[in-house]
Design an enzyme around this catalytic site. Structure first.
Site, PDB file in Angstrom:
ATOM      1  CG  HIS A 106       0.333   6.146  -0.805  1.00 11.72           C
ATOM      2  ND1 HIS A 106      -0.608   6.694  -1.489  1.00 11.72           N
ATOM      3  CD2 HIS A 106      -0.247   5.553   0.228  1.00 11.72           C
ATOM      4  CE1 HIS A 106      -1.844   6.207  -0.996  1.00 11.72           C
ATOM      5  NE2 HIS A 106      -1.573   5.572   0.272  1.00 11.72           N
TER       6      HIS A 106
ATOM      7  CG  HIS B 136      -1.998   1.312   1.178  1.00 10.01           C
ATOM      8  ND1 HIS B 136      -3.216   1.066   0.589  1.00 10.01           N
ATOM      9  CD2 HIS B 136      -1.743   2.405   1.849  1.00 10.01           C
ATOM     10  CE1 HIS B 136      -3.669   2.349   0.868  1.00 10.01           C
ATOM     11  NE2 HIS B 136      -2.934   3.161   1.760  1.00 10.01           N
ATOM     12  CD  GLU B 137       1.578   3.531   3.786  1.00 11.33           C
ATOM     13  OE1 GLU B 137       1.829   4.457   3.064  1.00 11.33           O
ATOM     14  OE2 GLU B 137       0.411   3.273   4.531  1.00 11.33           O
TER      15      GLU B 137
END
Length: 420
Positions: free
Chosen positions: A22, A18-19
């Site tokens: 980003h 997920h990170e």
């Protein structure tokens, strides 16, 4: 111990992807990423490379990517500040020492009169604190501001989150959930290769169990079942249904084997499932072992789970909401404890499903979630200008507070279900 390791692995992998989404899209857009952190709480591991600090923290239940300009952090040197400057051979500033100047013996002392560390990148002041020696220096784009033991890299405005186009900002935020879906696709695809294929819906027979009714009747793996008792079978589901509905009754299987049609009588054994008698003949689901099937399995499985989760979410809001419908970290830990018993492949499958869940939840249009931020971008697109940052900050803070209250309630409910 096995459950704890599995829990850390599952959550760590999901949060990392997920990170990572980003992070990669922020880098692609030219946004400075100051922190890439997996977990919350005290640091276990920290490593700095160029402008980014990478950390692993104690609690593996989340993470964050801190981008320049997101948190309102800015370095301000007001007129009258006395600082030390470390200069490059080209007479540009590489370090600004606010505190601890005695540790930098070569630093040029200066009393600041004017400074811009965002756009024009310069510092003016009086050398050696002498107002007759006014100087002006250009500041390096990667210059450090040193305050004791704390080093902070300046953020040129064009490297900040808010300086980027609406499309780049939106994609940077959307990339987190997107990478959760990508992780699920990769896992489901890998599982298909490891398992040698994916379940097929064809009307053919899979592996034949040696002592089953199918083996005793003479059925073989790969036989195409054309009909059962005269009823056409077009799929594996049709075969299962006909067998299940006729326990202990002889069935006429019309099959195609190597291009030749033949009839074989099969008498399903009787077994009880959920208190009901069903027929079984000892045949496994056929497997599609083609390369295409293995590759597409990741996409089809992920899509099927997305549809299923959205259906459940819809039922939650239309059929009445209950805390029992939600799981927090404690509930997920309890479920992981059960999943671990079935082996590593099942843990991987569980990881993929949880990753899809996290991606969807983060896309919900709620403040403090990625979906909430995307809604503000939509508002900006329609209105032509962004909402006031202070108002947006208040809304996100209120949303975060409500989410924390909900998380506490869900966690307490999980504890009651697990231990009471």
């Amino acid at each position: 111990m096995t459950t704890i390791i599995a829990f850390i692995f599952v959550f760590g992998l999901i949060v990392f992807f997920h990170e990572l989404g980003h992070f990669l899209f922020a880098k692609r857009a030219g946004i400075m990423v100051k922190d890439f952190s997996i977990g919350f709480g005290p640091k276990i591991f920290a490593y700095r490379k160029k402008e980014t600090q990478y950390t692993i923290r104690l609690l593996p239940i989340g993470g964050y990517v801190r981008m320049a300009g997101e948190d309102g952090e800015e370095i301000e040197l007001k007129p009258g500040y006395r600082v030390g400057l470390e200069l490059t051979p080209e007479e540009t500033v590489s370090k600004i020492i606010v505190n601890g100047k005695d540790q930098y013996v070569n630093a040029q002392p200066i009393e600041v009169s004017l400074c811009d560390l965002e756009k024009e990148l310069f510092i003016e002041g009086y050398e050696d604190y002498d107002d007759t020696k006014k100087v002006r220096y250009q500041v390096e784009r990667n210059a450090l501001v040193i305050d004791g033991k704390i080093e902070t890299m300046i953020t040129p405005y064009d490297r900040s989150f808010n300086a980027k186009s609406l499309g780049n900002r939106a994609m940077t935020i959307f990339a987190g959930p997107l990478f959760n879906f990508i992780l699920a696709i990769l896992i489901f695809t890998a599982l298909a290769f490891v398992q040698g294929g994916v379940p097929s819906t064809d009307n053919t027979l899979g592996n034949i169990m040696p002592d089953g009714a199918a083996a005793q009747a003479g059925l073989e793996k790969g036989d195409e079942v054309l009909s059962i008792n005269g009823k056409e079978t077009k799929s594996w589901t049709d075969i299962v249904q006909s067998v299940s509905e006729n326990p202990g009754k002889t069935l006429d299987f019309k099959i195609d084997r190597d291009g030749k049609t033949q009839d074989i009588d099969v008498k399903p054994a009787t077994q009880k499932e959920n208190g009901k008698e069903v027929g079984k003949i000892g045949v496994e689901t056929p497997m599609d072992t083609s390369f295409t099937a293995k590759i597409t399995n990741g996409f089809t499985q992920t899509w099927n789970w997305i549809v299923q989760i959205f259906t459940i979410l819809g039922n939650m809001f239309t059929g009445g909401f209950s805390l029992d419908m939600l799981n927090g970290p404690v509930g997920i830990y309890t479920s992981t404890q059960q999943v671990v018993q079935y082996g590593f492949m099942t843990v991987l499958n569980w990881t993929a499903v949880l990753s899809i869940n996290l991606g969807i939840v983060n896309l919900l249009p709620l403040p403090a979630l990625d979906g909430g931020r995307l809604m503000f971008f939509l508002y900006e697109l329609v209105r032509g200008k962004p909402i006031d940052p202070k108002k947006e900050g208040i809304i996100h803070f209120a949303g975060f507070a409500l989410l924390m209250v909900l998380m506490i309630l869900v966690t307490w409910n999980d504890i009651q279900r697990a231990f009471f």
